[in-house]
Design an enzyme around this catalytic site. Structure first.
Site, PDB file in Angstrom:
ATOM      1  N   GLY A 140       0.758  -1.248   0.000  1.00 57.08           N
ATOM      2  CA  GLY A 140       0.000   0.000   0.000  1.00 57.08           C
ATOM      3  C   GLY A 140       0.782   1.288   0.000  1.00 57.08           C
ATOM      4  O   GLY A 140       0.197   2.366  -0.181  1.00 57.08           O
ATOM      5  N   GLU A 142       4.151  -6.453   1.718  1.00 58.90           N
ATOM      6  CA  GLU A 142       3.733  -6.865   0.369  1.00 58.90           C
ATOM      7  C   GLU A 142       3.611  -5.681  -0.580  1.00 58.90           C
ATOM      8  O   GLU A 142       2.530  -5.408  -1.099  1.00 58.90           O
ATOM      9  CB  GLU A 142       2.356  -7.519   0.437  1.00 58.90           C
ATOM     10  CG  GLU A 142       2.269  -8.730   1.277  1.00 58.90           C
ATOM     11  CD  GLU A 142       0.832  -9.216   1.420  1.00 58.90           C
ATOM     12  OE1 GLU A 142       0.668 -10.340   1.876  1.00 58.90           O
ATOM     13  OE2 GLU A 142      -0.115  -8.469   1.082  1.00 58.90           O
ATOM     14  N   PRO A 143       4.663  -4.958  -0.842  1.00 54.82           N
ATOM     15  CA  PRO A 143       4.533  -3.807  -1.736  1.00 54.82           C
ATOM     16  C   PRO A 143       4.376  -4.221  -3.193  1.00 54.82           C
ATOM     17  O   PRO A 143       4.983  -5.201  -3.636  1.00 54.82           O
ATOM     18  CB  PRO A 143       5.849  -3.068  -1.529  1.00 54.82           C
ATOM     19  CG  PRO A 143       6.823  -4.149  -1.173  1.00 54.82           C
ATOM     20  CD  PRO A 143       6.040  -5.162  -0.385  1.00 54.82           C
ATOM     21  N   GLY A 144       3.570  -3.498  -3.920  1.00 57.54           N
ATOM     22  CA  GLY A 144       3.427  -3.717  -5.357  1.00 57.54           C
ATOM     23  C   GLY A 144       3.795  -2.424  -6.071  1.00 57.54           C
ATOM     24  O   GLY A 144       4.885  -2.283  -6.629  1.00 57.54           O
ATOM     25  N   ARG A 158      -6.619   3.624 -15.205  1.00 54.62           N
ATOM     26  CA  ARG A 158      -6.658   4.291 -13.896  1.00 54.62           C
ATOM     27  C   ARG A 158      -7.283   5.692 -13.940  1.00 54.62           C
ATOM     28  O   ARG A 158      -8.048   6.038 -13.041  1.00 54.62           O
ATOM     29  CB  ARG A 158      -5.270   4.322 -13.252  1.00 54.62           C
ATOM     30  CG  ARG A 158      -4.707   2.911 -12.997  1.00 54.62           C
ATOM     31  CD  ARG A 158      -3.468   2.907 -12.115  1.00 54.62           C
ATOM     32  NE  ARG A 158      -3.790   3.244 -10.742  1.00 54.62           N
ATOM     33  CZ  ARG A 158      -3.567   4.409 -10.198  1.00 54.62           C
ATOM     34  NH1 ARG A 158      -2.983   5.365 -10.897  1.00 54.62           N
ATOM     35  NH2 ARG A 158      -3.900   4.626  -8.952  1.00 54.62           N
ATOM     36  N   TYR A 208     -10.337   5.842 -11.529  1.00 49.52           N
ATOM     37  CA  TYR A 208     -10.089   6.488 -10.226  1.00 49.52           C
ATOM     38  C   TYR A 208      -9.833   7.981 -10.328  1.00 49.52           C
ATOM     39  O   TYR A 208      -9.413   8.588  -9.357  1.00 49.52           O
ATOM     40  CB  TYR A 208      -8.854   5.879  -9.555  1.00 49.52           C
ATOM     41  CG  TYR A 208      -8.745   4.384  -9.570  1.00 49.52           C
ATOM     42  CD1 TYR A 208      -9.694   3.590  -8.935  1.00 49.52           C
ATOM     43  CD2 TYR A 208      -7.674   3.757 -10.194  1.00 49.52           C
ATOM     44  CE1 TYR A 208      -9.573   2.215  -8.943  1.00 49.52           C
ATOM     45  CE2 TYR A 208      -7.548   2.376 -10.196  1.00 49.52           C
ATOM     46  CZ  TYR A 208      -8.510   1.607  -9.575  1.00 49.52           C
ATOM     47  OH  TYR A 208      -8.381   0.246  -9.578  1.00 49.52           O
ATOM     48  N   CYS A 233     -13.626   4.493 -27.741  1.00 48.82           N
ATOM     49  CA  CYS A 233     -14.961   5.042 -27.941  1.00 48.82           C
ATOM     50  C   CYS A 233     -15.666   5.256 -26.615  1.00 48.82           C
ATOM     51  O   CYS A 233     -16.562   4.485 -26.243  1.00 48.82           O
ATOM     52  CB  CYS A 233     -15.764   4.116 -28.840  1.00 48.82           C
ATOM     53  SG  CYS A 233     -14.989   3.978 -30.435  1.00 48.82           S
TER      54      CYS A 233
HETATM   55  N1  LLP Z   1      -1.400  -7.054  -0.624  1.00 50.58           N
HETATM   56  C1  LLP Z   1      -2.718  -7.176  -0.824  1.00 50.58           C
HETATM   57  C2  LLP Z   1      -3.472  -8.189  -0.086  1.00 50.58           C
HETATM   58  C3  LLP Z   1      -3.376  -6.338  -1.735  1.00 50.58           C
HETATM   59  O1  LLP Z   1      -4.685  -6.470  -1.920  1.00 50.58           O
HETATM   60  C4  LLP Z   1      -2.618  -5.370  -2.445  1.00 50.58           C
HETATM   61  C5  LLP Z   1      -3.272  -4.477  -3.413  1.00 50.58           C
HETATM   62  C6  LLP Z   1      -1.238  -5.297  -2.217  1.00 50.58           C
HETATM   63  C7  LLP Z   1      -0.653  -6.145  -1.290  1.00 50.58           C
HETATM   64  C8  LLP Z   1      -0.341  -4.328  -2.948  1.00 50.58           C
HETATM   65  O2  LLP Z   1      -0.674  -3.008  -2.747  1.00 50.58           O
HETATM   66  P1  LLP Z   1       0.246  -1.830  -3.347  1.00 50.58           P
HETATM   67  O3  LLP Z   1       1.564  -1.868  -2.595  1.00 50.58           O
HETATM   68  O4  LLP Z   1       0.448  -2.089  -4.774  1.00 50.58           O
HETATM   69  O5  LLP Z   1      -0.526  -0.608  -3.084  1.00 50.58           O
HETATM   70  N2  LLP Z   1      -5.998  -1.082  -8.867  1.00 50.58           N
HETATM   71  C9  LLP Z   1      -5.686  -0.105  -7.847  1.00 50.58           C
HETATM   72  C10 LLP Z   1      -4.882  -0.713  -6.732  1.00 50.58           C
HETATM   73  C11 LLP Z   1      -5.531  -1.920  -6.103  1.00 50.58           C
HETATM   74  C12 LLP Z   1      -4.689  -2.526  -5.038  1.00 50.58           C
HETATM   75  C13 LLP Z   1      -5.280  -3.809  -4.602  1.00 50.58           C
HETATM   76  N3  LLP Z   1      -4.517  -4.494  -3.645  1.00 50.58           N
HETATM   77  C14 LLP Z   1      -4.968   1.069  -8.480  1.00 50.58           C
HETATM   78  O6  LLP Z   1      -4.690   1.045  -9.667  1.00 50.58           O
HETATM   79  O7  LLP Z   1      -4.679   2.060  -7.802  1.00 50.58           O
END
Ligand code: LLP
Length: 431
Positions: free
Chosen positions: A246, A288-290, A328, A332, A359
């Site tokens: 997050g 758990e960073p993404g 996005r 959002y 479209c």
């Molecule tokens: N762990 C869990 C259980 C999650 O559900 C998520 C993201 C992450 C880790 C990674 O979160 P991050 O570090 O990437 O923020 N589609 C949306 C974001 C949805 C995130 C869902 N879960 C967007 O484009 O902003």
């Protein structure tokens, strides 16, 4: 900083990433094109690992594949020593095919199918993060049938939801994810009667694109307290605490996202304090960073195909992609920053709205951005597109998804092919 760390303007006045001229990449690979800077990805991985390991040795960073998942990317994460958070059989399969260490895989999801659970157990996924009682029951049955043991964490709904600049501590009990705090000990207790399901710990995820660290501290406290309660009520030891992902990133170039190091400093010190308070025996801390690993490593390169001035109203410049490669903004209202890659040094002259080609009138990538006078044929580079762009891309209007290149030291490597017309009709059944 919303650009890859290798981003610079070369002597032709072109934008360069990973030593590759983006105008050259556009000519070679076509547009739209996702460009991923390997140096940025690897350095973010290392920053995360060092920031946490140096402060707390029993920690592990796992990459949330949902941000961007393909074979090459998960290979890099695995190679950097990150574990993987997968949230579907498809992501797990990608990790398996990429020969990743499946023992460091955490399998998430609020409605995993029995097939997915079976695959996870069969293929040797390290942990399953169990979301609910139905899943726990299914897992008990599946592991009995297969005669295979599985370690699990429970996903807890901590009653906190955080977003950029705000967090709400009550009222988020209403969530499709996780087990309520009140039911956590009961869930853990059930595993005592299960032969193959082994309770290992607790997980929570409080949101995405978060700039405030304080909600994480509240979350750590909640999970620590629950671990204490579980031990008292069931005798089970919590060996892992996973605080989710997050952490936010800078999209605009001026957003003040916390650094990984300051995030680690505050969360780890609070984690250690909480473990002491509840007499937890140095459980493993998992992150758990993404987005914060892959987001700023990505740039999407487009070609401007039309410029339309509506006098007194707005000037539009349309790119050859849009909501299907980056949903996005329309989903959002997300904001992006961009540069003309072919005239990167030129002074900004006008305000334009970058429209997509799809479209749908809401298909606008960037509203009112200042750029040099935009012309047909210009190459636009949009920053911060590494996360949740390709992973949420669609084939709307039957447009193929873009190619992706990994750039490093002047060498571009194609890691995803552009979808062709034939790819688009691949699954059509001719009647
Ligand atoms: N762990 C869990 C259980 C999650 O559900 C998520 C993201 C992450 C880790 C990674 O979160 P991050 O570090 O990437 O923020 N589609 C949306 C974001 C949805 C995130 C869902 N879960 C967007 O484009 O902003």
């Amino acid at each position: 900083m919303n650009q890859p760390i290798t981003s610079k303007i070369n002597n032709k006045g072109h934008l360069e990433v990973g030593g590759c001229d983006l105008v050259g990449l556009a000519a070679e690979f076509g547009t739209p094109l996702y460009v991923i800077d390997e140096t940025t990805v690897r350095s973010r991985c290392r920053e995360y690992k060092t920031a946490f390991k140096n402060r707390y040795d029993n920690s592990q960073v796992i990459y949330a594949c949902k941000a961007l998942c393909n074979t090459a990317i998960v290979k890099i994460m695995n190679n950097e020593g990150l574990g993987l958070d997968v949230s579907s059989g498809g992501e797990l399969y990608t990790a398996k095919k990429a020969n990743c260490n499946l023992n460091s895989v955490y399998f998430h999801g609020n409605n995993k199918s029995k097939k997915e659970l079976e695959e996870a157990v069969e293929w040797g996924a390290g942990r399953i993060v169990v979301d609910n009682f139905d899943e726990l029951r299914n897992l008990d049955e599946i592991t009995k049938k297969l005669g295979k043991k599985i370690d699990i964490l429970f996903r807890i709904n901590p009653g906190i939801e955080a977003h950029t600049h705000e967090f709400i501590q009550t009222g988020r009990i209403d969530s499709k994810f996780g087990i309520s705090k009140e039911k956590a000990a009961e869930a853990a207790g059930l595993t005592r009667k299960m032969t193959y399901v082994n309770y290992l710990g607790l997980h929570a995820h409080i949101g995405s694109q978060i700039f405030e660290v304080s909600p994480y501290l509240a979350e750590i406290e909640i999970l620590g307290r629950l671990a204490d309660q579980i031990r008292t009520e069931t005798g089970l030891k919590t060996e892992e605490i996973d605080i989710g992902g997050g952490l936010g990133i800078d999209y605009s170039g001026a957003d003040e996202a916390p650094s990984i190091d300051s995030f680690a400093e505050r969360t780890v010190s609070h984690f250690i304090k909480t473990c002491k308070e509840f007499k937890l025996n140095d459980p493993k801390l998992i992150l758990e960073p993404g987005r914060s690993v892959i987001g700023t490593a990505g740039v999407t390169v487009y070609t401007i195909g039309m410029v339309k001035d509506i006098p007194g109203v707005r000037k539009y410049a349309a790119v050859d992609g849009g909501m299907s490669d980056n949903p996005r903004p329309i989903l959002y209202d997300a904001k992006y920053d961009a540069l003309l890659a072919n005239r990167a040094r030129e002074t900004k002259k006008e305000k334009v709205t970058i429209a997509g080609r799809f479209c749908e009138s809401g298909d606008k990538l960037i509203k009112d951005i200042e750029l040099p006078e935009v012309k047909v044929g210009d190459i636009l580079a949009v920053f911060g597109t590494g996360a949740y762009n390709y992973s949420m891309a669609s084939n709307y209007n039957r447009v193929g998804r873009p190619a992706m290149v990994l750039v490093n030291n002047g060498i571009p490597t194609l890691i995803l092919k552009r979808e062709s017309y034939d790819d688009l009709i691949l699954n059509d059944v001719v009647i």
